[in-house]
Design a protein around this motif. Sequence first.
Motif, PDB file in Angstrom:
ATOM      1  N   ILE A  53      27.932  76.046 114.424  1.00 27.63           N
ATOM      2  CA  ILE A  53      26.770  75.297 114.881  1.00 27.63           C
ATOM      3  C   ILE A  53      27.192  74.321 115.973  1.00 27.63           C
ATOM      4  N   GLU A  54      26.471  74.319 117.077  1.00 22.57           N
ATOM      5  CA  GLU A  54      26.699  73.351 118.147  1.00 22.57           C
ATOM      6  C   GLU A  54      25.357  72.775 118.580  1.00 22.57           C
ATOM      7  N   ASP A  55      25.296  71.448 118.646  1.00 27.93           N
ATOM      8  CA  ASP A  55      24.066  70.792 119.076  1.00 27.93           C
ATOM      9  C   ASP A  55      24.074  70.521 120.570  1.00 27.93           C
ATOM     10  N   ALA A  56      22.875  70.544 121.166  1.00 31.59           N
ATOM     11  CA  ALA A  56      22.718  70.176 122.573  1.00 31.59           C
ATOM     12  C   ALA A  56      22.507  68.667 122.671  1.00 31.59           C
ATOM     13  N   SER A  57      22.762  68.118 123.837  1.00 32.31           N
ATOM     14  CA  SER A  57      22.582  66.681 124.067  1.00 32.31           C
ATOM     15  C   SER A  57      21.930  66.459 125.430  1.00 32.31           C
ATOM     16  N   PRO A  58      20.826  65.660 125.464  1.00 31.20           N
ATOM     17  CA  PRO A  58      20.124  65.028 124.338  1.00 31.20           C
ATOM     18  C   PRO A  58      19.285  66.054 123.593  1.00 31.20           C
ATOM     19  N   ARG A  59      18.826  65.694 122.391  1.00 28.75           N
ATOM     20  CA  ARG A  59      18.034  66.627 121.590  1.00 28.75           C
ATOM     21  C   ARG A  59      16.818  65.974 120.937  1.00 28.75           C
ATOM     22  N   PHE A  60      16.512  64.734 121.327  1.00 30.27           N
ATOM     23  CA  PHE A  60      15.341  64.032 120.801  1.00 30.27           C
ATOM     24  C   PHE A  60      14.414  63.634 121.953  1.00 30.27           C
ATOM     25  N   HIS A  61      13.112  63.604 121.655  1.00 26.53           N
ATOM     26  CA  HIS A  61      12.139  63.070 122.593  1.00 26.53           C
ATOM     27  C   HIS A  61      10.982  62.514 121.780  1.00 26.53           C
ATOM     28  N   ALA A  62      10.394  61.423 122.234  1.00 18.72           N
ATOM     29  CA  ALA A  62       9.341  60.773 121.454  1.00 18.72           C
ATOM     30  C   ALA A  62       8.100  60.523 122.282  1.00 18.72           C
ATOM     31  N   LEU A  63       6.949  60.608 121.646  1.00 17.44           N
ATOM     32  CA  LEU A  63       5.685  60.143 122.211  1.00 17.44           C
ATOM     33  C   LEU A  63       5.410  58.775 121.612  1.00 17.44           C
ATOM     34  N   LYS A  64       5.090  57.801 122.438  1.00 15.16           N
ATOM     35  CA  LYS A  64       4.942  56.434 121.961  1.00 15.16           C
ATOM     36  C   LYS A  64       3.565  55.867 122.295  1.00 15.16           C
ATOM     37  N   GLU A  65       3.101  55.001 121.429  1.00 15.60           N
ATOM     38  CA  GLU A  65       1.893  54.226 121.660  1.00 15.60           C
ATOM     39  C   GLU A  65       2.321  52.770 121.682  1.00 15.60           C
ATOM     40  N   GLY A  66       2.503  52.214 122.877  1.00 17.33           N
ATOM     41  CA  GLY A  66       3.145  50.908 122.988  1.00 17.33           C
ATOM     42  C   GLY A  66       4.593  51.040 122.585  1.00 17.33           C
ATOM     43  N   ASN A  67       5.025  50.245 121.622  1.00 18.25           N
ATOM     44  CA  ASN A  67       6.406  50.332 121.151  1.00 18.25           C
ATOM     45  C   ASN A  67       6.560  51.219 119.923  1.00 18.25           C
ATOM     46  N   ARG A  68       5.462  51.781 119.460  1.00 14.32           N
ATOM     47  CA  ARG A  68       5.510  52.577 118.234  1.00 14.32           C
ATOM     48  C   ARG A  68       5.677  54.060 118.533  1.00 14.32           C
ATOM     49  N   VAL A  69       6.625  54.703 117.861  1.00 11.52           N
ATOM     50  CA  VAL A  69       6.800  56.147 117.962  1.00 11.52           C
ATOM     51  C   VAL A  69       5.733  56.808 117.104  1.00 11.52           C
ATOM     52  N   ILE A  70       4.870  57.599 117.721  1.00 12.45           N
ATOM     53  CA  ILE A  70       3.821  58.285 116.958  1.00 12.45           C
ATOM     54  C   ILE A  70       4.118  59.773 116.798  1.00 12.45           C
ATOM     55  N   GLY A  71       4.960  60.308 117.663  1.00 12.88           N
ATOM     56  CA  GLY A  71       5.360  61.707 117.564  1.00 12.88           C
ATOM     57  C   GLY A  71       6.797  61.856 118.008  1.00 12.88           C
ATOM     58  N   PHE A  72       7.541  62.700 117.300  1.00 10.86           N
ATOM     59  CA  PHE A  72       8.973  62.792 117.554  1.00 10.86           C
ATOM     60  C   PHE A  72       9.379  64.257 117.580  1.00 10.86           C
ATOM     61  N   GLU A  73       9.976  64.676 118.694  1.00 10.79           N
ATOM     62  CA  GLU A  73      10.468  66.051 118.810  1.00 10.79           C
ATOM     63  C   GLU A  73      11.983  66.071 118.721  1.00 10.79           C
ATOM     64  N   ASN A  74      12.504  67.083 118.035  1.00 16.44           N
ATOM     65  CA  ASN A  74      13.957  67.245 118.000  1.00 16.44           C
ATOM     66  C   ASN A  74      14.305  68.725 117.959  1.00 16.44           C
TER      67      ASN A  74
END
Length: 396
Positions: A53-74
């Motif tokens: 197993i090898e992970d890619a970098s970066p591998r996270f992305h977020a949708l935010k409403e102000g400072n709050r993460v409302i959706g998170f992709e990985n």
Amino acid sequence: MELTTEFCGMPLENPFILASAPPTASIEMIERAFQAGWGGAVTKTIKPDYMKIEDASPRFHALKEGNRVIGFENFELVSKKDLQYWKNGIKMLRQKWPQKTLIVSIMGDCSRESWEELAKWAEDAGAQALELNFSCPHGMPEKGVGAAIGQNADITRTITAWVSQAVHIPVIVKLTPNVTSVLPIAEAAKKGGARALAAINTVESLTGVDLKTLTPYPKVQGWSTLGGYSGPAVKPIGLRVISQLAQHSDLPLSAMGGISTWSDAMEYISLGADHVQVCTEVMVSGFGIIKHLLAGTLAYMEEMGFSCLNDFRGAALKKLTSHEALTKETKIVPEVNHQTCIKCGKCIIACRDGGYQAISLKEGQISIDRARCDGCALCMFVCPESAISHAKAAER
């Protein structure tokens, strides 16, 4: 008030456990979570040592409403730690924290031998139950596992049977929401010998595109791929799946998907979940959120007069019915609180272009034409001041 509960014969000191994900990627992390007060944990998915197993970098992305993460992709993959590391750690955790529940998530390859050997290894290491990862939507399906299993009822039944026949501890199948219906997959898991179901894993997603480079996020040297979506935005999907499973399956349910507050968790339990798993909110806010989850749950139970979780478990299911069965004889006409209304006009625009053209400004005040209004409630949800509320039901 009692927060203890039970799942597949395993006692839980409280209904909050960590989901199989980055927060359970190491023994040290799981132990810190136990120290913080979590009732249990599901290890990050463990694989055979020969599966590279090898992970890619970066591998996270977020949708935010102000400072709050409302959706998170990985698109992070399963554990890269070897079996000896996990065996030593699982044994230590079971000995040091006997009051905590430790479930081991596993993923073999496409062979019977792989799944059976890994299941027996986990049982020998001290796992109290197994969670079969049939639901990871990214990376692993390309190898014929993960959601590639959980989207096929025959394969789900077959592999579940392999594992169930190889061990004596409970086998839990983790379902993917990335199917037309979870019910045939749930039934297949039961026929294969599953003792419980876990849902939902992440929703296959693509959270955005950088319009300057025309590259989807997360960007890995100019390229990207589809990932799994989690966080508050997926809670409606999780609630839908759990309600369907609770109505059509008699297996115990481990619920997850967008849980960030105590109220989110209680919604799942009111729809029939036996307990909940949390991931994304821990990733962005830390293990310490357990204090707020426990305190909020106890305060809610006290307010409602509940002495234990079973007092309201599944209660909301009784109020779910078909659309055909819903009454069509009445409509709820909204009313305006003119003291808090700021006359921004958003309700007028929404009703004009997305509703029934029932709202206008008359003599400097918002006015609702009761004859035109169809009771859809759109205006209530666009009002920034919550100045519009339901009035009494009226006959049509």
